[in-house]
Design a protein around this motif. Structure first.
Motif, mmCIF file in Angstrom:
data_model
loop_
_atom_site.group_PDB
_atom_site.id
_atom_site.type_symbol
_atom_site.label_atom_id
_atom_site.label_comp_id
_atom_site.label_asym_id
_atom_site.label_seq_id
_atom_site.Cartn_x
_atom_site.Cartn_y
_atom_site.Cartn_z
ATOM 1 N N ALA A 1 -2.941 1.618 -1.092
ATOM 2 C CA ALA A 1 -3.850 1.709 0.053
ATOM 3 C C ALA A 1 -3.111 2.226 1.290
ATOM 4 O O ALA A 1 -3.610 3.098 2.012
ATOM 5 C CB ALA A 1 -4.472 0.342 0.334
ATOM 6 N N ILE A 2 -1.923 1.695 1.534
ATOM 7 C CA ILE A 2 -1.135 2.148 2.678
ATOM 8 C C ILE A 2 -0.776 3.621 2.520
ATOM 9 O O ILE A 2 -0.814 4.399 3.480
ATOM 10 C CB ILE A 2 0.134 1.282 2.834
ATOM 11 N N PHE A 3 -0.424 4.016 1.300
ATOM 12 C CA PHE A 3 -0.103 5.424 1.035
ATOM 13 C C PHE A 3 -1.298 6.317 1.356
ATOM 14 O O PHE A 3 -1.141 7.376 1.985
ATOM 15 C CB PHE A 3 0.300 5.593 -0.430
ATOM 16 N N VAL A 4 -2.491 5.911 0.942
ATOM 17 C CA VAL A 4 -3.685 6.729 1.182
ATOM 18 C C VAL A 4 -3.960 6.845 2.675
ATOM 19 O O VAL A 4 -4.313 7.927 3.170
ATOM 20 C CB VAL A 4 -4.908 6.138 0.442
ATOM 21 N N PHE A 5 -3.790 5.753 3.415
ATOM 22 C CA PHE A 5 -4.011 5.827 4.859
ATOM 23 C C PHE A 5 -3.006 6.770 5.505
ATOM 24 O O PHE A 5 -3.348 7.530 6.424
ATOM 25 C CB PHE A 5 -3.918 4.432 5.478
ATOM 26 N N GLY A 6 -1.762 6.735 5.059
ATOM 27 C CA GLY A 6 -0.764 7.668 5.584
ATOM 28 C C GLY A 6 -1.092 9.099 5.225
ATOM 29 O O GLY A 6 -0.930 10.017 6.047
ATOM 30 N N LEU A 7 -1.548 9.312 3.994
ATOM 31 C CA LEU A 7 -1.934 10.652 3.555
ATOM 32 C C LEU A 7 -3.078 11.187 4.408
ATOM 33 O O LEU A 7 -3.088 12.367 4.792
ATOM 34 C CB LEU A 7 -2.343 10.598 2.078
ATOM 35 N N LEU B 1 -9.139 8.791 -0.428
ATOM 36 C CA LEU B 1 -8.240 9.528 -1.311
ATOM 37 C C LEU B 1 -8.919 10.788 -1.821
ATOM 38 O O LEU B 1 -8.291 11.863 -1.893
ATOM 39 C CB LEU B 1 -7.806 8.642 -2.481
ATOM 40 N N GLY B 2 -10.192 10.693 -2.182
ATOM 41 C CA GLY B 2 -10.916 11.872 -2.655
ATOM 42 C C GLY B 2 -10.991 12.960 -1.597
ATOM 43 O O GLY B 2 -10.810 14.148 -1.893
ATOM 44 N N VAL B 3 -11.259 12.553 -0.355
ATOM 45 C CA VAL B 3 -11.293 13.527 0.738
ATOM 46 C C VAL B 3 -9.928 14.179 0.908
ATOM 47 O O VAL B 3 -9.819 15.400 1.090
ATOM 48 C CB VAL B 3 -11.736 12.852 2.052
#
Length: 497
Positions: free
Chosen positions: A200-206, A479-481
């Protein structure tokens, strides 16, 4: 290999994650070795030619660390000589690869002015991440000399230096933060809560990188590259372009920091906090406690304090602050623009400390004072970012003149840059969202705690479960976006340092 690439997200990291824990179930040491080899592969993906230098640096510093550690037959004088030798080697290698051409270029300017022939440039490619792994190992050497290092595993040391979530752009790690985790058997057992939280943290950073940082960068590049190519911006264009870069570097670096922490948490390892909403700072001192925290800590502990810190009187303290930031600016790049950026922040810090000592005198500022302090700090940071981003001092001067209105004003921001009209609305919407996130929203991570959780739900498990499910669904959607935005080469800004 970029964190924001198909190869990393769908191939490299899943294989490393599964392999690490499968091997860790049988042999923790072998799992550490596997992760170290995976990290070397990650680095070699960028440049196989730079791998020998990294490996040579690791072997030399591990050998030096063994001889710096207090022990039978090792005198303080001999260890100090070894420390000086090891520091000279590390800084010498860094100087050759990062600053040799800068030095030659400046010498050539003097030779040409005096009518002499210039020296040939060395044409040395800068190995990616050299500043980060060099500073990490310098800290290790100093701690060995001070007798603080007790972990002697070569495999763990290789993993400590090469650990891929931090290797390219930080944080600058301290052995005491990492070695105990690599030696802990629990690290090699999968923790599904940590994996879910880390993803989740990775996706927010991405999302920070792809959805805010990169769009801001497109508009910042229009202005800065335009000035470099001879364009003279008007006041509105200059200020909006600088604001765009201010948000680009924020979300680029904040995004990388979140992604690094998230990836590492999936592997059961906690990286130190490196970014903590710095644009909320109400003074420059606070800004540097929130921006690139690991570098600020390194400069304080291994440069400012050895220079004397605040132990030799106010005048020496201000000089030490200025020199520390000057060298910190030079660390970011071999150009006078970086040196001047460091000098600006050194000057800002001197003024801030002088204000605290002579005017404020520990009085607690009121709400209006904090607001004015925030505004002044934010504007000072923006002003310094100009010279940080500009290609040359001439370009920076042109932008400063435009910000002062010396080149006129423009009612249609970016019209002179040839920006596509319908994208202007997208830009300003993204700009407002970015400002809201960095000035109002809490940071994604605070002392290893993920912020998007409601403390009020702690005693209501059913509502907490619903909230968790909604956050999970939102994370998958986000993540999809982000995946839809992948495909173009978009490295992180701190990769160049």
């Amino acid at each position: 290999m970029l964190f924001n690439s198909y190869a990393f997200i769908f191939f490299f990291f899943p294989i490393v994650l599964v392999g690490f824990f499968l091997i860790g179930k049988r042999n923790a040491r072998a799992a550490a070795g596997f992760l170290a080899l995976a990290s070397l592969f990650f680095y070699g993906w960028w440049s196989v030619q730079a791998l020998p230098l990294l490996l040579g640096s690791i072997c030399f510093n591990y050998w030096a660390g063994l001889r710096l550690t207090p022990g039978p037959g090792r005198t303080d004088t001999g260890r100090k000589r070894m420390l000086v030798f090891a520091l000279v080697v590390n800084l010498g290698v860094l100087a050759v690869f990062k600053y040799a051409n800068f030095f030659v270029a400046n010498v050539n300017d003097g030779l040409l002015a005096a009518g002499y022939s210039p020296i040939s440039m060395l044409h040395i490619a800068l190995p990616i991440g050299i500043s980060f792994y060099t500073f990490t190992q310098i800290a290790f050497l100093v701690d060995c000399w001070q007798g603080k290092v007790h972990e002697r595993s070569f495999v763990h040391y290789v993993l400590f230096v090469t650990y891929f979530p931090h290797l390219i752009a930080g944080p600058v790690l301290h052995h005491a933060q990492m070695m105990p985790q690599f030696a802990n058997p629990a690290t090699y057992r999968v923790d599904y809560d940590k994996v879910a939280l880390g993803l989740a943290i990775f996706v927010f950073g991405l999302a920070k990188k792809l959805l805010i940082g990169d769009p801001m960068g497109e508009y910042a590049d229009l202005m800065f590259n335009g000035v470099h190519n001879g364009m003279t911006p008007t006041m509105g264009t200059a200020w909006v372009g600088v604001l765009a870069y201010t948000l680009q570097i924020y979300f680029d670096f904040s995004g990388y920091s979140d992604m690094a922490v998230g990836l590492s948490l999936c592997l059961g390892v906690q990286l130190p906090l490196n970014f903590n909403s710095p644009y909320k700072s109400t003074n420059i001192i606070e800004f540097w406690r929130r921006w690139h925290i690991s570098l600020s800590t390194f400069l304080r502990d291994y440069l400012y304090v050895p220079l004397g810190g605040n132990r030799k009187g106010p005048a020496r303290r201000y000089l030490n602050l200025f020199l520390t930031m000057l060298l910190g600016g030079l660390w970011h790049g071999a150009a006078w623009t970086f040196v001047i950026w460091g000098a600006l922040h050194g000057f800002f810090l001197m003024v801030n400390h002088l204000w605290n000592a002579k005017v404020r005198r520990n009085a607690k500022p009121g709400r209006l004072a904090r607001l004015l302090g925030w505004l002044l700090t934010f504007v000072c940071v923006m002003i310094a970012w100009v010279v940080f981003r500009a290609e040359s001092m001439h370009a920076a001067t042109t932008i400063y003149q435009a910000m002062l209105g010396l080149h006129g004003t423009s009612d249609s921001v970016f019209s002179e840059l040839g920006a596509v009209p319908y994208r202007k609305n997208d830009f300003f919407h993204t700009l407002l969202v970015g400002l809201f996130i960095c000035l109002v929203m809490p940071p994604t991570i605070t002392l290893q705690r993920w912020v998007p959780q409601l403390q009020a739900l702690a005693g209501r498990p059913r509502l907490a479960w619903v909230f968790t499910a909604l956050m999970a669904a939102f994370t998958v959607y986000l993540l999809g976006v982000c995946v839809s935005k992948l495909g173009s080469y978009s490295p992180f800004l701190y990769f160049q340092f």
